[in-house]
Design a protein around this motif. Structure first.
Motif, PDB file in Angstrom:
ATOM      1  N   LEU A  62     -10.684  -8.541  56.339  1.00 29.62           N
ATOM      2  CA  LEU A  62     -10.038  -7.802  55.440  1.00 29.62           C
ATOM      3  C   LEU A  62      -8.594  -7.808  55.361  1.00 29.62           C
ATOM      4  CD1 LEU A  62     -11.861  -4.317  56.384  1.00 29.62           C
ATOM      5  CD2 LEU A  62     -12.224  -5.797  54.098  1.00 29.62           C
ATOM      6  N   VAL A  63      -7.670  -8.174  56.510  1.00 27.36           N
ATOM      7  CA  VAL A  63      -6.261  -8.224  56.615  1.00 27.36           C
ATOM      8  C   VAL A  63      -6.032  -9.617  55.881  1.00 27.36           C
ATOM      9  CG1 VAL A  63      -4.594  -8.643  58.176  1.00 27.36           C
ATOM     10  CG2 VAL A  63      -6.186  -7.102  58.757  1.00 27.36           C
ATOM     11  N   VAL A  64      -6.845 -10.469  55.972  1.00 22.71           N
ATOM     12  CA  VAL A  64      -6.555 -11.917  55.358  1.00 22.71           C
ATOM     13  C   VAL A  64      -6.828 -11.910  53.980  1.00 22.71           C
ATOM     14  CG1 VAL A  64      -7.375 -14.068  55.087  1.00 22.71           C
ATOM     15  CG2 VAL A  64      -7.348 -13.113  57.300  1.00 22.71           C
ATOM     16  N   ARG A  65      -7.717 -11.006  53.270  1.00 20.91           N
ATOM     17  CA  ARG A  65      -8.226 -10.850  52.092  1.00 20.91           C
ATOM     18  C   ARG A  65      -6.981 -10.166  51.305  1.00 20.91           C
ATOM     19  NH1 ARG A  65     -13.997  -8.944  50.751  1.00 20.91           N
ATOM     20  NH2 ARG A  65     -14.468 -10.821  51.535  1.00 20.91           N
ATOM     21  N   TYR A  66      -6.399  -9.073  51.898  1.00 21.24           N
ATOM     22  CA  TYR A  66      -5.549  -8.044  51.128  1.00 21.24           C
ATOM     23  C   TYR A  66      -3.976  -8.269  51.507  1.00 21.24           C
ATOM     24  CZ  TYR A  66      -9.826  -6.066  49.359  1.00 21.24           C
ATOM     25  OH  TYR A  66     -11.058  -6.003  48.746  1.00 21.24           O
ATOM     26  N   GLN A  67      -3.765  -9.060  52.531  1.00 21.52           N
ATOM     27  CA  GLN A  67      -2.394  -8.887  53.040  1.00 21.52           C
ATOM     28  C   GLN A  67      -1.241  -9.679  51.900  1.00 21.52           C
ATOM     29  OE1 GLN A  67      -1.690 -11.009  56.535  1.00 21.52           O
ATOM     30  NE2 GLN A  67      -2.733 -12.681  56.283  1.00 21.52           N
ATOM     31  N   PRO A  68      -1.861 -10.592  51.141  1.00 23.75           N
ATOM     32  CA  PRO A  68      -0.824 -10.892  49.792  1.00 23.75           C
ATOM     33  C   PRO A  68      -0.249  -9.715  49.246  1.00 23.75           C
ATOM     34  CG  PRO A  68      -2.403 -12.583  50.253  1.00 23.75           C
ATOM     35  CD  PRO A  68      -3.059 -11.343  50.980  1.00 23.75           C
ATOM     36  N   ARG A  69      -1.227  -9.025  48.884  1.00 28.27           N
ATOM     37  CA  ARG A  69      -0.931  -7.755  48.063  1.00 28.27           C
ATOM     38  C   ARG A  69      -0.111  -6.822  48.568  1.00 28.27           C
ATOM     39  NH1 ARG A  69      -4.559  -4.327  44.266  1.00 28.27           N
ATOM     40  NH2 ARG A  69      -2.824  -3.370  43.022  1.00 28.27           N
ATOM     41  N   ILE A  70      -0.601  -6.434  49.882  1.00 29.89           N
ATOM     42  CA  ILE A  70       0.018  -5.766  50.709  1.00 29.89           C
ATOM     43  C   ILE A  70       1.597  -6.025  50.704  1.00 29.89           C
ATOM     44  CG2 ILE A  70       0.515  -4.381  52.739  1.00 29.89           C
ATOM     45  CD1 ILE A  70      -1.948  -3.338  51.367  1.00 29.89           C
ATOM     46  N   PHE A  71       1.972  -7.487  51.092  1.00 30.90           N
ATOM     47  CA  PHE A  71       3.377  -7.811  51.296  1.00 30.90           C
ATOM     48  C   PHE A  71       4.026  -7.667  50.004  1.00 30.90           C
ATOM     49  CE2 PHE A  71       2.321  -9.849  55.219  1.00 30.90           C
ATOM     50  CZ  PHE A  71       3.582  -9.849  55.770  1.00 30.90           C
ATOM     51  N   ALA A  72       3.267  -7.967  48.797  1.00 30.95           N
ATOM     52  CA  ALA A  72       4.186  -7.856  47.364  1.00 30.95           C
ATOM     53  C   ALA A  72       4.346  -6.248  47.251  1.00 30.95           C
ATOM     54  CB  ALA A  72       3.078  -8.304  46.375  1.00 30.95           C
ATOM     55  N   THR A  73       3.422  -5.337  47.594  1.00 27.73           N
ATOM     56  CA  THR A  73       3.795  -3.865  47.490  1.00 27.73           C
ATOM     57  C   THR A  73       5.048  -3.558  48.441  1.00 27.73           C
ATOM     58  OG1 THR A  73       1.468  -3.609  47.011  1.00 27.73           O
ATOM     59  CG2 THR A  73       2.985  -1.776  47.741  1.00 27.73           C
ATOM     60  N   ALA A  74       5.053  -4.142  49.835  1.00 27.16           N
ATOM     61  CA  ALA A  74       6.333  -3.557  50.458  1.00 27.16           C
ATOM     62  C   ALA A  74       7.528  -4.359  50.253  1.00 27.16           C
ATOM     63  CB  ALA A  74       5.861  -4.068  51.852  1.00 27.16           C
ATOM     64  N   ARG A  75       7.505  -5.426  49.283  1.00 23.28           N
ATOM     65  CA  ARG A  75       8.822  -6.110  49.165  1.00 23.28           C
ATOM     66  C   ARG A  75       9.322  -5.284  47.862  1.00 23.28           C
ATOM     67  NH1 ARG A  75       6.085 -11.318  50.267  1.00 23.28           N
ATOM     68  NH2 ARG A  75       6.523 -11.953  52.381  1.00 23.28           N
ATOM     69  N   ARG A  76       8.439  -4.609  47.228  1.00 23.86           N
ATOM     70  CA  ARG A  76       9.053  -3.829  46.019  1.00 23.86           C
ATOM     71  C   ARG A  76      10.127  -2.621  46.603  1.00 23.86           C
ATOM     72  NH1 ARG A  76       6.764  -4.895  41.181  1.00 23.86           N
ATOM     73  NH2 ARG A  76       4.760  -5.899  41.415  1.00 23.86           N
ATOM     74  N   TYR A  77       9.802  -2.294  48.078  1.00 23.78           N
ATOM     75  CA  TYR A  77      10.492  -1.069  48.519  1.00 23.78           C
ATOM     76  C   TYR A  77      11.706  -1.444  49.611  1.00 23.78           C
ATOM     77  CZ  TYR A  77       7.031   1.208  45.777  1.00 23.78           C
ATOM     78  OH  TYR A  77       6.158   1.548  44.735  1.00 23.78           O
ATOM     79  N   ALA A  78      11.299  -2.662  50.276  1.00 20.31           N
ATOM     80  CA  ALA A  78      12.328  -3.146  51.259  1.00 20.31           C
ATOM     81  C   ALA A  78      12.846  -4.444  50.978  1.00 20.31           C
ATOM     82  CB  ALA A  78      11.573  -2.915  52.618  1.00 20.31           C
TER      83      ALA A  78
END
Lengths: 191, 101
Positions: free
Chosen positions: A23-39
């Motif tokens: 699950l981490v492997v599948r969704y971590q690109p999207r999570i990284f892109a989201t986090a980079r919008r705020y930090a």
């Protein structure tokens, strides 16, 4: 046959923690892109992403499965990013006096003729990032979701956990705050 | 300066430059290692932890209830305050009743 998200989730809840890794492997690109919008700093981004996954793991039992796992995860991600913004709001810059040379140049060209300042230049991206850094956490979140990601008010309400009227009120205030920041930018630069 | 146009241009710039989605090398391993430190959210573990946390307040409640009930029993052996008050208030009436007999 490829396993679904629900299969992995059931396995994790059954005690097989290693099933969380796909699950981490599948969704971590999207999570990284989201986090980079705020930090902006990469170390902060990594901390936010780690926090999101730890929360997802510990709250996995609350996932009911009536919506896709990705939606549940994105809600968790946006709320964690908002917590990060609230925790770091004192670090916000207070003026536009220290603009870089490309940013100043871009603004000069815009002031002379708006058509001569193209949107796809790095300077424009740097300026919008600088502007976003100056907004309050709720204003920044709303501008990000509503204006930049072009989400609807209902979608924002679902992502943030705020009611629809609250999103509308915060959007109104966020736009006013954005205007105020822009006029400060113009004043600091040209007055 | 046309602030509305500037705002629109900057917002468009942000739309055209979405942040990257690249992931640091083996980041999932780091997450899994961190999860191993934190532990698996086992239902029995959560239940036993809740029980242990509730133990101290329950013990305090037992002690408090014991003290309160023992005090009540001691108080029952002495004359009740409400009874004393009633006797005082009705003293004259009782006296009149006795005199009438």
């Amino acid at each position: 046959m490829e396993k679904t998200d629900q299969d992995y989730i059931n396995a994790v809840l059954g005690g097989d923690a290693q099933s969380f890794e796909p699950l981490v492997v599948r969704y971590q690109p999207r999570i990284f892109a989201t986090a980079r919008r705020y930090a902006r700093k990469e170390s902060e981004v990594e901390d936010i992403v780690q926090e999101i996954w730890l929360k997802a793991f510990s709250k996995l039992g609350t996932f009911r499965g009536d919506a896709p796992f990705e939606h549940w995860l994105m809600r968790l991600a946006v709320r964690t990013c908002y917590d990060f913004l609230r925790g770091h709001q004192r670090n916000r810059e207070s003026s536009f006096t220290e603009l870089s040379e490309p940013e100043t140049d871009w603004l000069d060209r815009f002031a002379a003729d708006p058509e001569k300042a193209p949107e796809d230049e790095d300077a424009a991206r740097m300026l919008i990032n600088r502007l976003m850094d100056q907004l309050s956490p709720p204003a920044r979140l709303v501008i990000q979701l509503l204006e930049i990601e072009e989400k609807s008010v209902k979608e924002i309400a679902a992502l943030t956990g705020w009611s629809v009227p609250l999103v509308k009120v915060r959007a109104f205030r966020a736009r006013a705050e954005m205007k105020k920041c822009l006029s400060r930018l113009a004043r600091d630069k040209y007055v | 300066m046309q602030l509305d146009v500037l705002e629109q241009k900057l917002v468009n710039a942000a739309r055209k430059h979405p942040p990257g989605d690249h992931v640091p090398y083996a980041f999932e391993k780091r997450i899994m290692a961190r999860l191993a430190e934190v532990g698996i959210p086992d239902g029995w573990f959560l239940w036993s932890r809740a029980l242990w946390r509730a133990a101290v307040p329950c013990l305090l409640l037992v002690i408090f209830s014991g003290l309160w009930s023992s005090n009540s029993m001691n108080a029952a052996n002495t004359v009740d305050f409400s009874q004393q008050l009633e006797n005082t208030v009705l003293a004259e009436l009782n006296q009149n009743l006795e005199n009438s007999w």
